[in-house]
Design an enzyme around this catalytic site. Sequence first.
Site, PDB file in Angstrom:
ATOM      1  N   ASP A  81       1.345  -6.162   7.195  1.00 46.44           N
ATOM      2  CA  ASP A  81       0.264  -5.408   6.560  1.00 46.44           C
ATOM      3  C   ASP A  81      -0.887  -6.368   6.206  1.00 46.44           C
ATOM      4  OD1 ASP A  81      -0.869  -3.083   5.523  1.00 46.44           O
ATOM      5  OD2 ASP A  81       0.005  -3.363   3.528  1.00 46.44           O
ATOM      6  N   HIS A  82      -2.106  -5.872   6.274  1.00 44.70           N
ATOM      7  CA  HIS A  82      -3.323  -6.621   5.878  1.00 44.70           C
ATOM      8  C   HIS A  82      -3.256  -8.120   6.168  1.00 44.70           C
ATOM      9  CE1 HIS A  82      -5.520  -3.382   3.929  1.00 44.70           C
ATOM     10  NE2 HIS A  82      -4.367  -2.973   3.397  1.00 44.70           N
ATOM     11  N   ASP A 103      -6.973  -7.128   9.520  1.00 46.55           N
ATOM     12  CA  ASP A 103      -7.967  -6.545   8.618  1.00 46.55           C
ATOM     13  C   ASP A 103      -9.274  -7.334   8.704  1.00 46.55           C
ATOM     14  OD1 ASP A 103      -9.553  -5.656   6.570  1.00 46.55           O
ATOM     15  OD2 ASP A 103      -7.940  -5.499   5.100  1.00 46.55           O
ATOM     16  N   HIS A 178      -6.445   1.417  -3.034  1.00 47.14           N
ATOM     17  CA  HIS A 178      -5.192   0.678  -3.214  1.00 47.14           C
ATOM     18  C   HIS A 178      -4.877   0.695  -4.704  1.00 47.14           C
ATOM     19  CE1 HIS A 178      -5.941  -1.790   0.670  1.00 47.14           C
ATOM     20  NE2 HIS A 178      -4.899  -1.017   0.878  1.00 47.14           N
ATOM     21  N   GLY A 179      -3.721   1.205  -5.085  1.00 52.07           N
ATOM     22  CA  GLY A 179      -3.379   1.279  -6.505  1.00 52.07           C
ATOM     23  C   GLY A 179      -3.655   2.665  -7.052  1.00 52.07           C
ATOM     24  N   HIS A 206      -4.385   4.250   3.931  1.00 52.32           N
ATOM     25  CA  HIS A 206      -3.981   3.252   2.947  1.00 52.32           C
ATOM     26  C   HIS A 206      -4.131   3.870   1.564  1.00 52.32           C
ATOM     27  CE1 HIS A 206      -3.627  -0.598   5.273  1.00 52.32           C
ATOM     28  NE2 HIS A 206      -3.992   0.275   6.198  1.00 52.32           N
ATOM     29  N   GLY A 207      -3.417   3.289   0.586  1.00 51.66           N
ATOM     30  CA  GLY A 207      -3.583   3.777  -0.779  1.00 51.66           C
ATOM     31  C   GLY A 207      -2.838   5.071  -1.049  1.00 51.66           C
ATOM     32  N   GLY A 208      -1.575   5.135  -0.626  1.00 50.99           N
ATOM     33  CA  GLY A 208      -0.784   6.348  -0.862  1.00 50.99           C
ATOM     34  C   GLY A 208      -0.540   6.618  -2.345  1.00 50.99           C
ATOM     35  N   THR A 231       1.936   0.503  -4.765  1.00 51.26           N
ATOM     36  CA  THR A 231       1.833   0.401  -6.224  1.00 51.26           C
ATOM     37  C   THR A 231       2.813   1.286  -6.995  1.00 51.26           C
ATOM     38  OG1 THR A 231      -0.487  -0.114  -5.905  1.00 51.26           O
ATOM     39  CG2 THR A 231       0.163   0.498  -8.138  1.00 51.26           C
TER      40      THR A 231
HETATM   41  P1  13P Z   1      -0.983   1.767  -2.739  1.00 50.00           P
HETATM   42  O1  13P Z   1      -0.702   0.513  -3.497  1.00 50.00           O
HETATM   43  O2  13P Z   1      -2.092   2.572  -3.317  1.00 50.00           O
HETATM   44  O3  13P Z   1       0.238   2.595  -2.527  1.00 50.00           O
HETATM   45  O4  13P Z   1      -1.508   1.318  -1.287  1.00 50.00           O
HETATM   46  C1  13P Z   1      -0.699   0.530  -0.477  1.00 50.00           C
HETATM   47  C2  13P Z   1      -1.402   0.135   0.770  1.00 50.00           C
HETATM   48  O5  13P Z   1      -2.276   0.817   1.241  1.00 50.00           O
HETATM   49  C3  13P Z   1      -0.950  -1.105   1.421  1.00 50.00           C
HETATM   50  O6  13P Z   1      -1.653  -1.400   2.585  1.00 50.00           O
END
Ligand code: 13P
Length: 280
Positions: A81-82, A103, A178-179, A206-208, A231
């Site tokens: 990831d990233h 990324d 993210h978060g 991203h950012g679930g 997160t």
């Molecule tokens: P969250 O921390 O919001 O779940 O996002 C995770 C993410 O997108 C990792 O690439």
Amino acid sequence: MLVNTKDILTDAQKGQYAVAAFNVYNLETAQAAIQVSEREGTPVIIALGERYFPTVDVEGFSSMIKAMAEKVKVPVSLHLDHAYEKKSIIRAIRCGFNSVMYDGSKYSLEQNIHFTKEIVEIAHMAGVSVEAEIGSTARGAFSDEEEGNGTLTDPDSAKVFVAETNVDFLAASIGTVHGMYKGEPKIDLALLEKIRQTVGIPLVLHGGSGTPEDTLKKAIQLGICKVNVNTEISMAAVAFLQKYTEKKQMAHLSTIMSDMQQAMEPVMTKFVRLLANNKF
Ligand code: 13P
């Protein structure tokens, strides 16, 4: 069983569901992700971020995930990831990751195309699929990710980017963070629909964490095939540890670790069930 991430996401796209990419950093997070997916009968993507390379034995971790994946029936893939550095991507490819995310979102479109194209050429020679991002995911609360500026993905740029780079999946920036969200989430599903119309490959969200369930369901209908989650899992584990430290008696570390794993599993189960879109 261990499979290529591209196969997992091609199936997801055909079947109109999404697969969770859970960020992991140690045995317990990985075990939780794989055990939950095996219980639910769904594929899963195990994601290790480049930011953990200084603290995690990447080669050892890769061997461990591959061994764990071979013991379960559900498809499992190992994803970087990233990653911002070419050397991290090569390292991941060398030790058997099934996909990598380059990324280059902080660069101009032209530069991002230039760098991503090179990564795709290298990765594809090794049979590894590539995710990339245009636009940039901002950072909310309790996240461990790099700060992004929150620029949304331009559908026309996305079309050019995919055609030029031959990337396998695209992270679409539509307002998720993210978060956890600091205010009301502003997620542009109409933009996602436009990106879907211009780009045929599987799309990644991203950012679930903290994203409303209804929004996730709609995003899946509009072509999201992979949802990254970090997160909320971390928060469940940390809340559990905080409770533990309030207790007067000193517990054994082995008990704490396995109880912490159990504390993370309900969060993962919630996401796996939601993303499965009743297809499993
Ligand atoms: P969250 O921390 O919001 O779940 O996002 C995770 C993410 O997108 C990792 O690439």
